[in-house]
Structures are given as structure tokens and as C-alpha cells.
Design an enzyme around this catalytic site. Structure first.
Site, PDB file in Angstrom:
ATOM      1  N   SER B 244     -11.191  84.599  72.177  1.00  0.00           N
ATOM      2  CA  SER B 244     -10.832  85.181  70.891  1.00  0.00           C
ATOM      3  C   SER B 244     -10.699  84.153  69.780  1.00  0.00           C
ATOM      4  CB  SER B 244      -9.556  86.023  70.958  1.00  0.00           C
ATOM      5  OG  SER B 244      -8.433  85.268  71.254  1.00  0.00           O
ATOM      6  N   SER B 282     -12.943  89.037  73.719  1.00  0.00           N
ATOM      7  CA  SER B 282     -12.592  88.107  72.654  1.00  0.00           C
ATOM      8  C   SER B 282     -11.953  88.889  71.508  1.00  0.00           C
ATOM      9  CB  SER B 282     -13.848  87.376  72.157  1.00  0.00           C
ATOM     10  OG  SER B 282     -13.518  86.489  71.110  1.00  0.00           O
ATOM     11  N   ASP B 284     -10.788  89.311  68.107  1.00  0.00           N
ATOM     12  CA  ASP B 284     -11.100  88.601  66.873  1.00  0.00           C
ATOM     13  C   ASP B 284     -10.476  89.329  65.686  1.00  0.00           C
ATOM     14  OD1 ASP B 284     -12.562  87.255  68.767  1.00  0.00           O
ATOM     15  OD2 ASP B 284     -14.512  87.612  67.842  1.00  0.00           O
TER      16      ASP B 284
END
Lengths: 364, 364, 364, 364
Positions: B244, B282, B284
Site C-alpha cells: 500500500s 495494496s 492506496d
């Protein structure tokens, strides 16, 4: 600790909210597998000394099923009615459509302690797992409680989880509800459930609310304008009452995350019918989950063409949600007894006899 | 503590990302009023003993202005690229369009400690306030760090806030970046800034990233496919790298919350250009704020018809965002030195000489 | 009608975007069941006379499958990168997670004619149905076309649908692409596809774009900064080029609507890599659908535990989306020939020889 | 054409919804500058012959101000309660926070004709403009109307715009309301307004609804459960009644787009109080705009620190919205007379005498 048996639920007054039948106990725990536990913290009285007390708070655990929540996640959705709040874990539920921990409710400044403890709990069951998304909702009990003192501790979280029971109809001043104010009366925890119509399937939908919102003047019971006739002598200040509400919806019907989102958005309708309006600083959040649609460690989900609920049948779930939400909110007020908190602030339990009188007057 | 001066930033290699000029230090702190502080925690080595270490983590404070953030909030917006993350405080920023605390970055399991400490910090400045929305972002440093040990403590948070400086160009293994992995190389903190064109106004836009995302094969510098030529010998596992990224955008231009939302959504473009793809796990997140549009305790906001940025001028802010984001991400990798963490796991600092060779080869 | 065979696609230049293999024809029609049809309208020249011409426009049909789309809907999702656009039908796709008509692309002012005609088409197949949600995307071709003349008629829509073919690799000045401008060069339709890795399953993902966005200076091919070296002599005005882009993603993998939403959000990454930045007035919309997850008239959906794609495998779909989007956009520019439109406005086809020279220069 | 004067509005029955005072005419046109025009189309009877009739439909124009809407846009927001609908223009309003055309309401299959005509109208006022975002809402009147016939023509749109008046209290079977069904009774257009409290400022908020939603059993007037006592003999089929509702909110208070979004989300509360539940196929959309916060061609907006409404004052707007929405919906039912449509389908005007009897019975 919480004696409330002499306060009726709305149905005990002869008022049936809506048209669907309730589950066995008219509680979120009517949904198979769902467990609820409360730890209530009530200590001290008198002047507020931050860090010391008085303590009027608690923590509530809503456990979707009795297994390992991390390896057997439940499909879930979030609806944010008014985002003025601090709930933890929402983004990941929205993205992935599932919940992987029990859902905890507590006061605004204790969510981080609770989230931390919840990570320990899930981590303990799943050694070596370093990504866990704790879901914790909150309302602000600072009008009665030493909120800065953050009196909810790790041990209380674990106890709420361990003592959670398969049948739980406690309401009012229990768990996270201890210090809450609903419609300027004493508020807190409320619950209700509905059975879905036979043609939809043999399903149950339950709602639990942590009610800390609303003005007395707006409170209504099944449309009876209670608040036009009955307001507390010691009205909460405008500041004090704009508290917020957490609404948790559970069902065993195998709804998808997208469908649960549609269901969650209907909680607003029940909230409105009870007289709330999500005022500026009332952070109102809905969490909906299905114990009947799970995501396993393998990555598999449990839904199939045979069990998929056709979209057009969702209207029945909408109705169940609206009815159970309205009833849970009303129960949260009816069942909460008078509480005196920090600095002698008193929240009155709504006077039952007067409410019953109004019910008779308006509904014969 | 963090010696990184012998590692170049991308601009030192003769590569100018995009076409806009940078601010004085090419850092988010080029934005007037913005301060940054890092506390880095590096202790122990060898086998992971949860609760003991090794410790490879930290905390970073991004302070929008030097005044009282609670009584002088800054307009703000959130964009969630991939919601697989645990950041705190987002819902309220989305609803109200402002941020009322410094923004902290840390590891995934420390956000609750940090949020708690941030509440103490703001509460200390504003006695009697019982509703505070701490904004804390996180990435997962568990591949190097004893993340379950939650080694970031209240004192570290306060120190990061107190030591935050008006000029800060530290990158790589500092603050929250200590234990992060970027494109399978050592990653962490990166920053960059841009000056807006004169016709838009005398404004600056800065970006700071906490970079823990990306596969080596995808890493590119200004379009040069570094990853096709250069991957670490000890590649991070697929599991390990899906870490991330947190992206924080600051500007002194008096943008509204809605406009900041548009700006925030352009960070994705810079992220993409550096080679990231927001893989499944991830998480984000983008946080954007304007020091030039404030909401005061009185309820007033500072924007006026004279200062309002016409919508069509936003394209310039979009470009600044994309360029600064791409550059900050590249810097976060270039500037991070090799780090050995728990269980001897080693993340290599990307070899500068080889990168420089590729830059020459592809761009003469 | 559209002679474009002497213009190469990017892959013909020896540039492979990304690492995944393409489908057989590197087209959205590589996805089983997906059909594409274009009707191109090119008539008149000289001065713009609204209602008369010149006409430089068209309509494109993307048909998810050859059956009855209304009784066999496909799961779908929308992602709005920049909502400055007029596309029809998005709200219902977002709510219900499905598409029940072919997807049409056209010019900004023709979407309502096209939506109307599409309703006739679907209504003709389903007599007695009075609720149909036509999905129509648009870009603004007014820099070349008499857009107010709304020259796309019902008959063109029906023809695009009837003539849609199972293999279609037409690009550039075809269908809705006839009057579009991409990166200030002539733009229009582009397409590409990717095969998913074996361990994910035997699936294909295809992308079709209607490209009317971007500045010449920003255009890049696989990271090669074409735009730094090559801009058209007759640059489009700032006003003219901020056109927008429609991105359509198809796959036969049985993704859910929520998962398709995650996939759709990755199109932004491909868009960014080609050099676009979703400038203020560039309305950029993504439509993603799965031919492998259908909703039948009965209300049943076709997905099951056996076919459900585990969430962690989505990263492969993200990569396929990013690669195919980037490639489709580049193709849309490479394949479009010079077009002279209303008032003699000329959009140059990007000079292939010069592009090939730059490719050699930058990539040996 | 529309004789409705002998049917009372809810306030004429002695029922005051909520506590705020109404504007002068209790109509959306109480908001300064706002104009409303209706064109009603009622022709033929008997068996449905698609394309021929019977015709039971119309079009309604809500014009935010009497100037050039394109060069003087109004700040605006959208809230989608249930996205099962086809409304045009929403994405751009969400992105840019403004509306640049009058708002039109019509039937589901006529939105594209109406959007097309609206573009002509705005284009005629602004020659050379080739990007216009028509905002058109719809409900489905196919249970009474030959909806496939698309009998609303360009001339009707222009007439609704031209004849729009500064005072308009027409309700029920007018304009887009002609063929609508509300709570299984004849429904259609309804309106109401509220004056904001003095301490907020001298502002008005008005609501207009196009009501085509709800089940008879759920209909309530100020909480009186009308539907438990009174349902039409010829109940609409479940299919027929799940129609949807459009809710338009206007205010002259200079709210920002973000603030209007918060206001728009409160319309749900008024909808709920009237007994609706946004059933599966009821597409329920809210459009809110401020005539007091404009965006000029120059790019300037009109809001300033002096006029900015502090966030905490929004609660008053929420209350005004909820009350006016509830009242407008009730009015839409009370004021609509019995209508016989295609195939002899009859929608009864709710019997006023019986409603008045119930009001007396429940409220003395």
C-alpha cells in the site's frame, strides 16, 4: 447490573411497528449464529475529573458467527448517512465487501483502544496474520461520561467478546449504551428483528442500534407525535444531543455485498420514522452483514445460483430493515432508565406511564 | 540518525519529471505553513519475537499550519484508490471537507495508538473539547518490523509533532518509512513539490508519500523501464510487497473541498506513472488539504469570490499533483538505504549506480 | 470506408506494452461473445452550418453477447474518473450491478438520439417491457463535426447493432471515433486485449476506448516521451482538446459487480501511462462488464462457489486492464489518419515514421 | 386544464407538518428567482396502441433563475437514494457542483427527447457553445400512459420553459405528474416550502416532487397511518406501483455544493415519513440547488466569508428539507384527481372525505 425488566418494549405497549412478524426474541440475536455481549462501566459520581471519572460508558460486541471470523469472513456493506464520526474499519469493508472481525461499539474516544484490543483478539486466534481490519463504531457519551478518561480497557473488550450470548435482549443502559442520550431522553442500546415472508425464504433480519441522537420534540412512536406532548424537564443542550447513532443490520439470507449496501441504505427510513434527522454533528453509520454469504480463507465465497436472492425480492428486506430499525430505536429509549452522570448531569428515562397514556390517547 | 545524503533524488540524476518548476526544496514543506516531523524507531535484530522486536518502524507528522488546527481547520478531501487499508478519520473529512488535526502516518497496527495520542495532543490545546477527528494513515511494515509489538508509543507521536520543521527533505528510511518496501526495493518516505503557473496565482503544491507498494518489474523512472532491467536479488514475496501507499497533497491555493477532491483523484495518475497498479491488497489512500482555505471556530470559511480558483484552472493543479506524486514516489525508492529487519529479511536500497547507468542508456 | 491498414498498431512497432500475452486479435472482441460494430458518418466540408455539416461523427456498438441482453443481463460496474460528461444509464448500472442493453458510443449531443434508438431496439426484442436502461457514452467531436446538427440517426444506431461482428479490429476514424482528437493528434477508437495467467483461469480481458483526450506534449508510448519530441504543427486549442475519453472493459471471467468496480478503477492507471491527466473538462468514464456472470429474467445469477474468482486473483485482472487500456489508447492515436473537419480544422494523424524513429532512438 | 381547486392540500386539513413556517405560497416558487412550468398531455382513451396512445403524460420545468442559466450556473448537488432510474445529467453535477440548465421532469422514455430539446433551448441562448449538460429527471407512467409512444415533443419542452411562472402551486395531475401513481393512489406533482429561522438568515427552502412511488398500506400523513385504514379498491399491481420519485430542493441560501449534498441526503427522511421505502425498482433521486451561490462565466463564484453558511447551521436546512419533502409528497397525493389511462386502468384520487375523517379520528 442492568435492571430494566420493569420498562416495556414498544411491542409490550400494544404497538406493532409495521406488518412483518418478529423473530423469537425480537432481537438481532434471532439471526442464527449472531451473538451479542455487553460490558457496562458505571463508576463514581459528581464533578468531572478527566482521567478519573465519573465513568458512564461501556463496550458492546456483535459477533456474526461463532467460528473464526478471520478465516470465515461475512459479506458486508457500509452506508454512511452522516459521516461526522470516527468509526474504524469502514474503508476496507466498502472495498472488499466483507467483515473479518466481530463488530464492536463504544464511545468516541475509546474506539482506538477497542480496535487495538480487537486486533489482539483476532491475532490470538490467527497467529502470523499481520493484516486485520477491526470494525468499531462509536457515539459520543461525553455529556454523562468522562470520555477523555478512556475507561474502556482491553479487558473489557475481551470480556464483551467472551461473554457474548446467543440470546440477548438487553437494551437501554447496557454496553456502549450506558452513557448515551436518545431524543434528549436517556438512550442507548435497542434491538428488534423481523422474519422475511415465506416466498423469500426462511430468513431473519435483525437490527441493533446504539442510539445517541435526536431531539425530544421530534420523537415519535409509530407516528404518534410523542415529542409534541412530552419533553424532558432537563432538556439536553443542543450541543449535548447531537450525538449520532450506529445501526447494525444482520441477516442470514445470502445477500451479496452490493445487495447488503442496498439494504443498509434503507436503515435511514427507519431512523427517519422514529423522528431523527441526522443533524449536522450527528454521525450516523450503518453496518450490514450476512451470515449466509461467507468468504473462506481459500478465497471461495459461499453464494451460488441456487441461493442467490433475486434482486426484486430485496423489497422485502428493505421493509424488514425499516421496521426493525424504527422499533430498535424506539426500544432504545423506552428501555433506558434515568442516569446521572458527570457533573450531576441527569438524563431522564422517558416516563413510561405518560408514553402509555399518549399511545392510548392517539390510538385508542 | 538517517544518513541518506549520499543517495540522490531523481532530479539529481538529471531527470526532471514533467514540465512545472519545483518549489525551493522540492518538498511538501515548500507549501507555506506546512511542517513535517519524523520519529524513526530502529532497534534490535534477528528473529521476530512479537512484542520484543526487531523494531523497524516510526511515525511521521504532517502539520498543515503552525496554529491551532482545531480552531482553524483546513479544507480537505479524501480519495480512496483501493480501500484495503485501515486509515483513521476519513469519513468525517469526506463529510465536512476539513481536517482539524495534524496528519500522522505510521504502521498498520499502530494507527490506533497514534490516533489516541493525537487526540491527547489536540485535546491538550483545546480543553473541554470532546469531539476530535484524528487523521492517521498507515502502511504495513510487517515484512521488516515486529508490527504486532506496536512499538510506536504516545511519546513518539508527540515528539514527531514537536520536532516538526518548516523545512524537511528527509526521505527513505525516516519516520513511518523506516520499515517500508517500495517496488520490492527498500521504500519509505518521498516528497516533491511544484510551483503553479503564474496565471493561476503564486501558489505551491507539495506531495509526501509513504511508499510501500509496487513490484520491481513495474518500476519506472520518467518512463524508463527500470524494472525490466533491474530487480533485487532477494525479491520480496508477492505477499510481502502488496503493501500500500499513502499520498498526502498540500497546497496554499484556496481550493474548496470539492475542488480538492478533484485534485486528490489525480494522484492516481502519478502513482501509475511510477509503475504501481494498486494490486488487490495494496491499500492506496490520498489526503489533500489547502492551507489557503480555512474554517474558523466561528464557522466562517476564508474563501471569497476574489480568491476562489476558477474550475478551469484546476488542470494546472492536476498537472502539479501528477508530477509531484510521480517524483515523490521515485524519490522514496532512490533515497532509501538497505535495511535488514526481523528474521534477517533484507530490503535492498536500489543500487544507484545501476539506475544512473540505465538513465544514461535510455536518455543519453 | 476506413482505410487504415497502412498504419501500424503499437505492437507492430515492436513495442509490447506490459508483460501479459494478447488475445488472438488484440481486440475487445477476443472476449468470447463480445461483438463490435461501427457506423462512420463523413459528409461535406468547409464552413460549419449547424444542422447541415460538415459531418464527422459516428456511432459504435459494443454488444456483450449475441443473445437477448434484457433477459440475460451481464454483471457490470462504472468508474467515473472525471464526471464532466453526459453519459446515459450510469446510475442504474451502479445500483444494480448489471447492463441490460448493448453499450453505444457516440458524440456528446447525440447520446439522447442513440439512447432513444437503443430503447426501440431492446423494446422490439422484448414487447411489453416499459423500463429499459440504455447505456451510452460520449465524447465531444465539435472541433471537427457539426455536433449541434445531431447527424447520428436512429437508422445508424440500428445498423451499428446489426452489423456488429465477432472479430473487429477497426481503430482510429471509425464509428464514434471519426471526429475525435487524441493528444492533439487525430484520435478515436482503439482496442487491445490480454489473456489472464493460467492459474487464474482461461480468461480474456479486452478494452475498447473512444479517445478524445490529452495534450500532445504528454503523449508517451511505453514510457517513451513522444510528446517531448513531436507535437502537431496545427496544435489543437486548449479548448478543443480537453475532450474526454470513454473506456470499456470486457471479460469472460465471472467477476461480481463489486469486483468489476475494482477492475474498472484500474483503467485510470493505463490512461495515466499513456500520458493523459483527466484535465478539468475531460469527462473520463469507465464501463466494465463480465459476460461470464449473468443475471437471468428469473432473477438468478450464474456465479457459483466453483466459478467465483478469489479476491487475491484480481491483481492479475488489474494488470490486464492497465496494459490493455494503455495499449488501446496508443493504438487509437497511431491508427487514426489525418482528418479535415468543419471550418477546415485539420487534425493530423500522428506521423508514423517519426514515431518509429523515436521508438528506435529510445529503445535501440 | 387541470382542475384541482376543490382538493385540499394537507395544511388545509389543519395538519401542519413539522414546526417551521411555510413560505408565502408553500411552494418551491417561494424561493426567490425560481420558476415552474408544466405542460400536461392528456389525449385518447381505451386500449393501448403503442405510438398512438392513450396519452397521459407531460413535462415540468423547474428554472432556478430567470437569467441565462449557462453563463450563471447555480451550485448544486445530487443524492441518489435508489439508482434504479434513467435521469440525465447527474454525473457532471456531482463532479462540478453546479447546474447550467433548467431542470426538467418527464416520463422515463421521454428523457432523451427532453434532454435534446433542452440542449436546443440553452444552445439558442448561447450560440457557439458545444458542451451543455441537460438535467432531466423521470418517473415511469407506463401504467396509465403510452410510454413507448414518447408523446412529449420538443415543442412541449419549450412551452413548459416559456410559460414557467414565478408563482406556481399546481399539484397532482400536472406536467410530468399527469400519469403518475403515488402510494397506489393517483399521484404526481407536489410542492411545499419552509422559511429558515431568523438566526440562520432570511432564507427560504422549497421542494418539488414528482411522486410515483409507494404502497397504499404504507401511506401516512404526519404519522397518521392512513394506509392501515384506507386502500384503493383497484389496487395497483406490485409491478405497477414501484415507480420512483424525483425530489428537487431549492434554496436561496448561499450553500456550497458540498453543503447542498448534505441537504439533499435529508430528503430521504421526508420520503420515509410519508411512508415510502424506496423499494427495489423505485428509482429515487434528489437534486438540490442554491440560487444564492452562483458560478459565473468568468469562473468566479458568488460565495464569500460574509455569506458562507456555517456548517452547524445546516441542521436548520435539514429540518426544512425533511418537513417540506414530507409535505410535498402528501400534497402530491391529496391533490391528484382520479385518472383513467390506457387499457382503462384507473388510478383513484384518494377520497378526501375519508382522509379528513381519519385525520379527525386520529388527531381529534
Amino acid at each position: 447490573m442492568t435492571v430494566q425488566h420493569n420498562r416495556p418494549r414498544v411491542r409490550d405497549m400494544g404497538i406493532n411497528i409495521g406488518i412483518l412478524p418478529t423473530g423469537q426474541h425480537n432481537s438481532i440475536t434471532d439471526v442464527p449464529d449472531v451473538r451479542v455481549g455487553h460490558v457496562s462501566l458505571i463508576e463514581g459520581e459528581g464533578k468531572l475529573v478527566p482521567g478519573k471519572g465519573p465513568v458512564r460508558t461501556g463496550v458492546t460486541a456483535i459477533i456474526p458467527h461463532g467460528g473464526n471470523m478471520f478465516t470465515e469472513k461475512v459479506c458486508a456493506a457500509i452506508h454512511i448517512i452522516n459521516g461526522f464520526g470516527k468509526s474504524a474499519g469502514l474503508s476496507q469493508v466498502i472495498e472488499l465487501g466483507n467483515i473479518e472481525t466481530p463488530i464492536m461499539l463504544t464511545n468516541t474516544f475509546s474506539i482506538w483502544t477497542v480496535a487495538d484490543a480487537l486486533v489482539d483478539y483476532v491475532s490470538g486466534q490467527n497467529p502470523g496474520i499481520y493484516s486485520i481490519n477491526p470494525v468499531v463504531g462509536e457515539c459520543n457519551d461525553s455529556s454523562l461520561n468522562d470520555i477523555l478518561g478512556r475507561h474502556v480497557k482491553r479487558e473489557h473488550v475481551l470480556r464483551a467478546l467472551q461473554e457474548a450470548g446467543k440470546v440477548n435482549t438487553e437494551e437501554g443502559n447496557v454496553g456502549a449504551g450506558v452513557g448515551m442520550t436518545g431524543f434528549e431522553w436517556k438512550g442507548g442500546i435497542g434491538t428488534a428483528s423481523r422474519l422475511l415472508p415465506k416466498d423469500v425464504g426462511n430468513f431473519t433480519l435483525g437490527v441493533m442500534v446504539l442510539n445517541n441522537t435526536g431531539l425530544a420534540i421530534d420523537f415519535r412512536i409509530d407516528g404518534i407525535p410523542i415529542g409534541k406532548e412530552l419533553v424532558p424537564d432537563t432538556a439536553a443542550t443542543q450541543e449535548g444531543i447531537e450525538g449520532s447513532i450506529m445501526l447494525v443490520i444482520a441477516t442470514d439470507a445470502p445477500l451479496t455485498a452490493r445487495q447488503l449496501g442496498r439494504v443498509a441504505r434503507r436503515a435511514t427510513f427507519g431512523l427517519a420514522r422514529a423522528g431523527a434527522m441526522a443533524s449536522h454533528s450527528s454521525g450516523d453509520f450503518v453496518i450490514a452483514f450476512s451470515t449466509g454469504n461467507r468468504i473462506y480463507s481459500s478465497g471461495e465465497q459461499s453464494i451460488s445460483p441456487d441461493t442467490f436472492i433475486p434482486e426484486r425480492q430485496l423489497s422485502a428486506f428493505f421493509r424488514a430493515t425499516i421496521e426493525a430499525t424504527e422499533e430498535a430505536i424506539i426500544n432504545s429509549v423506552l428501555r433506558a432508565e434515568t442516569m446521572v452522570g458527570r457533573d450531576g448531569v441527569k438524563r431522564l428515562g422517558i416516563p413510561i406511564a405518560q408514553v402509555e397514556g399518549l399511545v392510548v390517547q392517539y390510538r385508542k
